[in-house]
Design a protein around this motif. Structure first.
Motif, mmCIF file in Angstrom:
data_model
loop_
_atom_site.group_PDB
_atom_site.id
_atom_site.type_symbol
_atom_site.label_atom_id
_atom_site.label_comp_id
_atom_site.label_asym_id
_atom_site.label_seq_id
_atom_site.Cartn_x
_atom_site.Cartn_y
_atom_site.Cartn_z
ATOM 1 N N SER A 128 0.816 -1.216 0.000
ATOM 2 C CA SER A 128 0.000 0.000 0.000
ATOM 3 C C SER A 128 0.849 1.266 0.000
ATOM 4 C CB SER A 128 -0.915 0.012 1.220
ATOM 5 O OG SER A 128 -0.160 0.095 2.415
ATOM 6 N N ARG A 129 2.111 1.154 0.456
ATOM 7 C CA ARG A 129 3.025 2.300 0.573
ATOM 8 C C ARG A 129 2.512 3.322 1.585
ATOM 9 N NH1 ARG A 129 7.177 1.722 -3.335
ATOM 10 N NH2 ARG A 129 6.835 -0.354 -4.206
ATOM 11 N N ILE A 130 1.716 2.859 2.521
ATOM 12 C CA ILE A 130 1.221 3.709 3.599
ATOM 13 C C ILE A 130 1.842 3.213 4.905
ATOM 14 C CG2 ILE A 130 -0.807 4.570 4.822
ATOM 15 C CD1 ILE A 130 -0.739 5.433 1.926
ATOM 16 N N ASN A 131 2.491 4.098 5.630
ATOM 17 C CA ASN A 131 3.179 3.813 6.892
ATOM 18 C C ASN A 131 4.593 3.289 6.642
ATOM 19 O OD1 ASN A 131 1.026 4.648 8.533
ATOM 20 N ND2 ASN A 131 0.049 2.644 8.356
ATOM 21 N N GLU A 132 5.365 3.253 7.700
ATOM 22 C CA GLU A 132 6.791 2.955 7.596
ATOM 23 C C GLU A 132 7.055 1.454 7.641
ATOM 24 O OE1 GLU A 132 10.822 5.130 9.042
ATOM 25 O OE2 GLU A 132 9.053 5.269 10.314
ATOM 26 N N PRO A 133 7.766 0.907 6.655
ATOM 27 C CA PRO A 133 8.053 -0.529 6.646
ATOM 28 C C PRO A 133 9.250 -0.871 7.523
ATOM 29 C CG PRO A 133 9.016 0.483 4.717
ATOM 30 C CD PRO A 133 8.287 1.581 5.454
ATOM 31 N N ALA A 134 9.348 -2.125 7.907
ATOM 32 C CA ALA A 134 10.523 -2.604 8.632
ATOM 33 C C ALA A 134 11.675 -2.771 7.649
ATOM 34 C CB ALA A 134 10.210 -3.925 9.320
ATOM 35 N N LEU A 135 12.889 -2.854 8.187
ATOM 36 C CA LEU A 135 14.075 -2.987 7.348
ATOM 37 C C LEU A 135 14.967 -4.122 7.835
ATOM 38 C CD1 LEU A 135 15.193 0.724 6.817
ATOM 39 C CD2 LEU A 135 14.611 -0.880 5.007
ATOM 40 N N ASN A 136 15.608 -4.791 6.899
ATOM 41 C CA ASN A 136 16.685 -5.749 7.125
ATOM 42 C C ASN A 136 16.244 -7.076 7.748
ATOM 43 O OD1 ASN A 136 18.732 -2.908 7.983
ATOM 44 N ND2 ASN A 136 18.405 -3.787 5.971
ATOM 45 N N TRP A 137 16.093 -7.162 9.067
ATOM 46 C CA TRP A 137 15.767 -8.450 9.684
ATOM 47 C C TRP A 137 14.760 -8.302 10.816
ATOM 48 C CZ3 TRP A 137 17.135 -13.124 7.861
ATOM 49 C CH2 TRP A 137 18.220 -13.192 6.971
ATOM 50 N N PHE A 138 13.851 -9.268 10.878
ATOM 51 C CA PHE A 138 12.998 -9.440 12.051
ATOM 52 C C PHE A 138 13.366 -10.784 12.666
ATOM 53 C CE2 PHE A 138 9.209 -11.575 13.817
ATOM 54 C CZ PHE A 138 8.947 -10.721 14.884
ATOM 55 N N CYS A 139 13.666 -10.793 13.951
ATOM 56 C CA CYS A 139 14.045 -12.024 14.651
ATOM 57 C C CYS A 139 13.061 -12.279 15.784
ATOM 58 C CB CYS A 139 15.459 -11.914 15.220
ATOM 59 S SG CYS A 139 16.732 -11.542 13.993
ATOM 60 N N TYR A 140 12.684 -13.541 15.959
ATOM 61 C CA TYR A 140 11.702 -13.887 16.985
ATOM 62 C C TYR A 140 12.179 -15.079 17.801
ATOM 63 C CZ TYR A 140 7.387 -15.456 19.201
ATOM 64 O OH TYR A 140 6.451 -15.858 20.123
ATOM 65 N N ASP A 141 12.115 -14.932 19.115
ATOM 66 C CA ASP A 141 12.499 -15.976 20.062
ATOM 67 C C ASP A 141 11.248 -16.372 20.840
ATOM 68 O OD1 ASP A 141 13.377 -17.482 22.195
ATOM 69 O OD2 ASP A 141 15.075 -16.195 22.684
ATOM 70 N N SER A 142 10.684 -17.541 20.518
ATOM 71 C CA SER A 142 9.443 -17.953 21.178
ATOM 72 C C SER A 142 9.682 -18.396 22.616
ATOM 73 C CB SER A 142 8.770 -19.087 20.395
ATOM 74 O OG SER A 142 9.524 -20.285 20.480
ATOM 75 N N VAL A 143 10.920 -18.751 22.946
ATOM 76 C CA VAL A 143 11.232 -19.157 24.319
ATOM 77 C C VAL A 143 11.018 -17.979 25.262
ATOM 78 C CG1 VAL A 143 13.027 -20.022 25.861
ATOM 79 C CG2 VAL A 143 12.869 -20.895 23.519
ATOM 80 N N GLN A 144 11.448 -16.794 24.811
ATOM 81 C CA GLN A 144 11.285 -15.591 25.620
ATOM 82 C C GLN A 144 10.082 -14.757 25.180
ATOM 83 O OE1 GLN A 144 14.972 -13.540 26.827
ATOM 84 N NE2 GLN A 144 16.058 -14.866 25.396
#
Length: 355
Positions: A310-326
């Motif tokens: 949509s090009r509306i709002n700011e996108p994330a960049l590079n990497w998203f990392c997720y740790d389900s343990v924490q």
């Protein structure tokens, strides 16, 4: 190459009733989603979760998958059952997802499209632990200037690479500006929404992996090293072919040692026992889609695809990392964003109605 921004399309009455939440995500966003098409390569658990969320939002998708459904798919993917073993994964995904939202267009290809057909899409999504493949897709996306995402789940940990192409223009809202209007009391100030245009870019995938990054924070002390473990494992043939469904203690020890070595090189000291256990747990479940993890990664990815489409709002960049343990995730912006060009959009200024 020019940016691939979908033209806004008016909603039909049936779509208007289906997507009555458009007031929440914005009518302009909804209209662009209806005209969009996202290319999804391989229907892994992560990508199926992503596809489900996108079509529920009204986006059209094209599936590229010529694999046969196996028992691993039925263990890690919510739309494949044991009765579907041996059938075409892409075809079944197309049929099952169409039942979720018959109003969207879902195409199925058995081969990756040629560049002339690829440019008709607004985003490319893959799901692979092979960095050579990731880099290949990232380079292609930059050549034709289409956002690229790669989703990876390894047991309790999930990753998403975000590439916005060589040039990416979007609009974001500035902070609410309070203005005192002559003759009115302070509590009766008019409030305005103001917007600005940003011309951005993302650095190549290879650059994010070779960046001399100094890990910090509770997530990065473990997950970022796991990301580098994946990259290093690609350089060792026996680890590149490592199959977590066929346990091998010798290979598991070698894989775990990579994490320890990376940690020591970055910090000048040995990893703690807890960190070493994290590296081993990551290696043990390398490449396995774990439902509680891919549901998070797929959901975050769908939000980002909606933003980039949509090009509306700011996108994330590079990497998203997720740790389900924490139960903790974060976006790792590795590049310098100060080079982005920003200009005000005074014509978009809006008066906020008083309550």
């Amino acid at each position: 190459m020019a940016e691939h921004i979908p033209e806004e399309r008016a909603l039909t009455e049936e779509e208007r009733q289906k997507y009555d939440r458009a007031g929440f995500i914005g009518h302009q966003v909804q209209k662009r989603l209806l005209a969009s098409n996202i290319l999804i390569v391989n229907m892994t658990g992560s990508n199926t979760e992503l596809a489900k969320n996108l079509i529920l939002a009204g986006a059209n998708i094209t599936i590229v998958d010529n694999e046969i459904i196996n028992e691993r798919d039925t263990d890690t993917n919510f739309i494949f059952t044991k009765q579907l073993l041996g059938q075409k994964r892409g075809q079944i995904a197309q049929e099952e997802l169409k039942l979720i939202n018959p109003l969207v267009k879902i195409d199925w290809l058995q081969e990756f499209p040629t560049p002339d057909k690829l440019i008709k899409h607004n985003g490319i999504v893959t799901s692979t632990t092979d960095f050579e493949e990731m880099i290949k897709y990232d380079k292609l996306s930059r050549e034709i200037n289409i956002p690229y995402y790669n989703l990876v789940c390894c047991g309790h940990y999930g990753f998403m690479y975000i590439g916005l192409g060589s040039k990416f223009t979007y609009e974001r809202e500035k902070k609410v500006v309070m203005q005192i209007v002559f003759g009115k009391k302070l509590q009766e100030q008019d409030r305005y929404r103001e917007f600005e245009e940003v011309i951005a870019h993302s650095v190549p995938l290879e650059e994010t992996l070779n960046y001399n990054y100094k890990p910090q924070g509770m997530l990065i002390n473990t997950i970022y090293y796991c990301l580098l473990m994946m990259k290093k494992a690609q350089e060792i043939p026996e680890l590149k072919a490592y199959d977590p469904y066929q346990p091998n203690d010798e290979l598991l020890d070698k894989f775990t040692q990579i994490g320890k070595d990376i940690y020591k090189a970055a910090n000048g000291k040995d990893a703690t026992e807890e960190q070493a256990n994290t590296f081993r747990d990551f290696a043990r479940l390398y490449g396995i889609d774990y439902c509680p993890v891919y549901s998070v990664v797929g959901s975050v990815a769908s939000q980002e695809l909606i933003i980039s489409t949509s090009r509306i709002n700011e996108p994330a960049l590079n990497w998203f990392c997720y740790d389900s343990v924490q139960s903790y995730g974060q976006v790792e912006v590795i590049q310098d964003v100060s080079s982005f060009k920003v200009r005000d959009l005074p014509e978009r200024k809006q008066l906020v109605p008083k309550e």
